[in-house]
Design a protein around this motif. Structure first.
Motif, mmCIF file in Angstrom:
data_model
loop_
_atom_site.group_PDB
_atom_site.id
_atom_site.type_symbol
_atom_site.label_atom_id
_atom_site.label_comp_id
_atom_site.label_asym_id
_atom_site.label_seq_id
_atom_site.Cartn_x
_atom_site.Cartn_y
_atom_site.Cartn_z
ATOM 1 N N LEU A 117 0.801 -1.227 0.000
ATOM 2 C CA LEU A 117 0.000 0.000 0.000
ATOM 3 C C LEU A 117 0.833 1.277 0.000
ATOM 4 C CD1 LEU A 117 -2.764 -1.111 2.524
ATOM 5 C CD2 LEU A 117 -2.840 -1.183 0.033
ATOM 6 N N PHE A 118 2.153 1.168 0.120
ATOM 7 C CA PHE A 118 3.026 2.350 0.018
ATOM 8 C C PHE A 118 4.227 1.978 -0.836
ATOM 9 C CE2 PHE A 118 4.033 0.094 3.928
ATOM 10 C CZ PHE A 118 5.407 -0.017 3.910
ATOM 11 N N ASN A 119 4.770 2.950 -1.563
ATOM 12 C CA ASN A 119 5.760 2.663 -2.604
ATOM 13 C C ASN A 119 7.173 2.430 -2.094
ATOM 14 O OD1 ASN A 119 3.814 3.018 -4.679
ATOM 15 N ND2 ASN A 119 4.092 5.226 -4.607
ATOM 16 N N THR A 120 7.560 3.147 -1.047
ATOM 17 C CA THR A 120 8.939 3.089 -0.580
ATOM 18 C C THR A 120 9.218 1.782 0.163
ATOM 19 O OG1 THR A 120 8.125 4.408 1.288
ATOM 20 C CG2 THR A 120 9.334 5.570 -0.444
ATOM 21 N N VAL A 121 10.496 1.405 0.220
ATOM 22 C CA VAL A 121 10.868 0.202 0.971
ATOM 23 C C VAL A 121 10.524 0.391 2.443
ATOM 24 C CG1 VAL A 121 12.796 -1.264 1.682
ATOM 25 C CG2 VAL A 121 12.662 -0.433 -0.682
ATOM 26 N N GLN A 122 10.865 1.559 2.995
ATOM 27 C CA GLN A 122 10.509 1.897 4.369
ATOM 28 C C GLN A 122 9.291 2.818 4.378
ATOM 29 O OE1 GLN A 122 12.009 0.418 6.768
ATOM 30 N NE2 GLN A 122 13.817 -0.358 5.731
ATOM 31 N N ARG A 123 8.541 2.783 5.448
ATOM 32 C CA ARG A 123 7.433 3.724 5.607
ATOM 33 C C ARG A 123 7.977 5.147 5.674
ATOM 34 N NH1 ARG A 123 4.432 0.368 10.550
ATOM 35 N NH2 ARG A 123 4.037 -1.538 9.316
ATOM 36 N N PRO A 124 7.202 6.130 5.219
ATOM 37 C CA PRO A 124 7.671 7.527 5.331
ATOM 38 C C PRO A 124 8.082 7.846 6.768
ATOM 39 C CG PRO A 124 5.662 7.408 4.034
ATOM 40 C CD PRO A 124 5.864 6.036 4.609
ATOM 41 N N GLU A 125 9.237 8.466 6.916
ATOM 42 C CA GLU A 125 9.773 8.730 8.254
ATOM 43 C C GLU A 125 8.846 9.634 9.054
ATOM 44 O OE1 GLU A 125 12.883 7.713 10.936
ATOM 45 O OE2 GLU A 125 12.164 6.919 9.024
ATOM 46 N N ILE A 126 8.123 10.524 8.401
ATOM 47 C CA ILE A 126 7.171 11.385 9.110
ATOM 48 C C ILE A 126 6.102 10.551 9.791
ATOM 49 C CG2 ILE A 126 5.346 13.115 8.750
ATOM 50 C CD1 ILE A 126 7.129 14.362 6.609
ATOM 51 N N GLU A 127 5.713 9.437 9.148
ATOM 52 C CA GLU A 127 4.704 8.574 9.749
ATOM 53 C C GLU A 127 5.328 7.491 10.631
ATOM 54 O OE1 GLU A 127 0.890 8.129 8.401
ATOM 55 O OE2 GLU A 127 1.296 8.738 6.335
ATOM 56 N N ARG A 128 6.563 7.714 11.033
ATOM 57 C CA ARG A 128 7.196 6.920 12.080
ATOM 58 C C ARG A 128 7.532 7.796 13.287
ATOM 59 N NH1 ARG A 128 11.746 5.121 11.815
ATOM 60 N NH2 ARG A 128 11.441 3.212 13.039
ATOM 61 N N GLN A 129 8.053 8.985 13.018
ATOM 62 C CA GLN A 129 8.516 9.841 14.104
ATOM 63 C C GLN A 129 7.458 10.845 14.580
ATOM 64 O OE1 GLN A 129 11.113 9.038 15.585
ATOM 65 N NE2 GLN A 129 12.230 7.831 14.087
ATOM 66 N N LEU A 130 6.714 11.430 13.661
ATOM 67 C CA LEU A 130 5.718 12.441 14.047
ATOM 68 C C LEU A 130 4.344 11.824 14.290
ATOM 69 C CD1 LEU A 130 8.086 14.174 13.031
ATOM 70 C CD2 LEU A 130 6.413 15.770 12.110
ATOM 71 N N ILE A 131 3.942 10.901 13.415
ATOM 72 C CA ILE A 131 2.798 10.019 13.690
ATOM 73 C C ILE A 131 3.411 8.642 13.887
ATOM 74 C CG2 ILE A 131 0.659 9.033 12.800
ATOM 75 C CD1 ILE A 131 0.297 11.534 11.123
ATOM 76 N N PRO A 132 3.488 8.162 15.130
ATOM 77 C CA PRO A 132 4.370 7.023 15.446
ATOM 78 C C PRO A 132 3.807 5.666 15.032
ATOM 79 C CG PRO A 132 3.246 7.752 17.431
ATOM 80 C CD PRO A 132 2.851 8.713 16.348
ATOM 81 N N SER A 133 3.732 5.457 13.734
ATOM 82 C CA SER A 133 3.248 4.182 13.202
ATOM 83 C C SER A 133 4.254 3.059 13.497
ATOM 84 C CB SER A 133 3.048 4.313 11.691
ATOM 85 O OG SER A 133 2.723 3.101 11.102
ATOM 86 N N THR A 134 3.845 1.875 13.868
ATOM 87 C CA THR A 134 2.454 1.499 14.068
ATOM 88 C C THR A 134 2.053 1.889 15.497
ATOM 89 O OG1 THR A 134 2.718 -0.349 12.529
ATOM 90 C CG2 THR A 134 0.807 -0.384 13.981
ATOM 91 N N TRP A 135 0.999 2.701 15.597
ATOM 92 C CA TRP A 135 0.547 3.258 16.867
ATOM 93 C C TRP A 135 -0.734 2.533 17.273
ATOM 94 C CZ3 TRP A 135 -1.045 9.129 17.340
ATOM 95 C CH2 TRP A 135 -1.267 9.445 18.694
ATOM 96 N N HIS A 136 -0.640 1.789 18.367
ATOM 97 C CA HIS A 136 -1.782 0.987 18.818
ATOM 98 C C HIS A 136 -1.904 1.113 20.332
ATOM 99 C CE1 HIS A 136 1.301 -2.163 19.791
ATOM 100 N NE2 HIS A 136 1.861 -1.693 18.676
ATOM 101 N N GLU A 137 -3.112 1.315 20.805
ATOM 102 C CA GLU A 137 -3.350 1.537 22.230
ATOM 103 C C GLU A 137 -4.682 0.901 22.642
ATOM 104 O OE1 GLU A 137 -1.110 2.819 24.089
ATOM 105 O OE2 GLU A 137 0.148 4.040 22.765
ATOM 106 N N ASN A 138 -4.857 0.718 23.938
ATOM 107 C CA ASN A 138 -6.151 0.279 24.468
ATOM 108 C C ASN A 138 -7.161 1.415 24.327
ATOM 109 O OD1 ASN A 138 -5.025 -2.185 25.319
ATOM 110 N ND2 ASN A 138 -4.348 -1.279 27.251
ATOM 111 N N GLY A 139 -8.397 1.064 23.976
ATOM 112 C CA GLY A 139 -9.389 2.122 23.824
ATOM 113 C C GLY A 139 -10.726 1.630 23.303
#
Length: 412
Positions: free
Chosen positions: A169-191
């Motif tokens: 679903l994404f083109n790059t080998v790694q996920r975009p760094e912005i969606e690792r550091q600023l939006i901390p993917s994979t982000w999962h919590e109780n809720g």
């Protein structure tokens, strides 16, 4: 006589038209029956399990994660995996069995559904940085198209990648760094989340309560790049719980276009049984604006995001107060131009972000300013498998690193 002949001719034409229409309907019905029979044969050949359909998604998640919602069988098993080789120009090359994920789903009935994701990361060898993590485990209560409930350990509905993090679903080998550091993917919590869709308006929404990030950590006070990412509590044992609000709205009323926004707001200090280090009056606010568009061979996606930490001065005199950034990715599928049936997109991606854009004392605010350009190519042997090659040119505060990467990804 001529009138009689004309009348008979009209009757004959009408009869033939009716027969043709009837024949057309019968052909359509036979095609539908053939599709059903084909699916049943495939299901029988795969021990009754539903095969992944890369075109079907549920509540914004990836196709493999969505399998259980479209399965005729109560039990659904799916997953994805990704491996890569990287050769940076400032160090040794390396390879990583990055992720292998299994999805388990079960329909108790037509409105109560279990869905789970278990991740084996870096070979799952704890002595060498590997781990096994439950990334989501929840019950869905499918009350209506407009309103359903999800309770348990959930994906936080922020950004583009966090919900759709399967490698096809994404083109790059790694996920975009912005969606690792600023939006901390994979982000999962109780809720607990409420979600739904209004088809007439082309609107999808998700809103609810999740466990808050704990940004009362050493990377915030120092500060360092991963101060937001380090705040995730995830599925840890006896984790503290501080409710935070999260909401998301997407517009899907234009064919091929998804655009929307997400927001998060919660306490910034989420410690358990640690009154000495707990900090009152610390709040984290995050938002993003995102879009994805596909039109034939052309596709594009991107977002802008910003996070602010109110009360950061209570942590330290040089603590991080703000992070922001944006990225865009555009691709064009060469398969049609080359006259082949395979999907073969070439792409370019641009990222510009600063994870420590603002500090309490105004010092070191340029130290982590990052600009990255990535160009590359994907080849899909099937819709569920991909081979990726990209070249990343990364500049962090004028320190440049270039990396050639090759990746393999699949969903099932």
């Amino acid at each position: 006589m001529k009138k009689l002949t004309t009348a008979l001719s009209l009757v004959a034409v009408m009869a033939i038209s009716t027969q043709a229409a009837t024949l057309e309907e019968r052909v359509k019905a036979l095609e539908e029956q053939n599709t059903v029979l084909t699916e049943e044969v495939l299901a029988s050949q795969s021990a009754g399990f539903t095969l992944v359909d890369s075109e079907k998604t549920f509540n914004g998640m990836g196709p493999a994660a969505s399998k259980v919602y479209f399965s005729d069988n109560p039990l659904s098993i799916g997953g994805y995996g990704e491996m890569f080789y990287a050769n940076p120009d400032n160090g040794d090359d390396f390879a990583d069995v990055y992720r292998f994920i299994t999805y388990f789903g079960y329909k108790f009935n037509d409105w109560v559904v279990l869905n789970a994701e278990i991740e084996f990361e870096h070979g799952a060898n704890a002595d060498k940085g590997g781990e096994v993590v439950v990334e989501f485990l929840y019950l869905d209560f499918l009350l209506s198209n407009e309103f359903s409930l999800r309770a348990g350990h959930v994906l936080v509905p922020m950004g583009l990648i966090n919900l759709r993090h399967e490698p096809t679903l994404f083109n790059t080998v790694q996920r975009p760094e912005i969606e690792r550091q600023l939006i901390p993917s994979t982000w999962h919590e109780n809720g607990v989340l409420a979600y739904g869709r209004f088809d007439d308006l082309g609107i999808e929404y998700t809103a609810g309560i999740v466990n808050a990030l704990n940004v009362n950590n050493s990377k915030t006070t120092t500060p360092k790049t991963g101060w937001i990412r380090s705040g995730r509590l995830g599925s840890s044992k006896n984790a503290s719980f501080e409710p935070a609000f999260v909401g998301r709205v997407d517009y899907t009323g234009v064919n091929g276009l998804i655009m929307g926004a997400s927001a998060y707001y919660g306490e910034g200090s989420n410690l358990k049984n640690d009154d000495a280090n707990d900090v009152d009056g610390l709040t984290t606010a995050m938002f993003d604006i995102h879009a994805r568009y596909e039109n034939g061979p052309l596709a594009a996606y991107g977002l802008y995001t910003q996070t602010t930490l109110d009360g950061a001065e209570k942590l330290s005199s040089n603590a991080a107060e703000k992070a922001s950034g944006y990225y865009g990715n555009i691709s064009y599928d060469l398969g049609g131009l080359l006259g082949v049936e395979y999907k073969m997109p070439v792409f370019a991606q641009y990222e510009n972000y600063n994870p420590v854009e603002k500090t309490v004392d105004g010092q070191n605010e340029d130290a982590f300013e990052t600009e990255t350009v990535t160009i590359g190519f994907n080849f899909f042997p099937t819709k569920q498998t991909v081979i990726k090659v990209d070249y990343e040119m990364n500049d962090v505060n004028s320190q440049e690193t270039n990396t050639l990467s090759v990746g393999l990804g699949f969903i099932f």
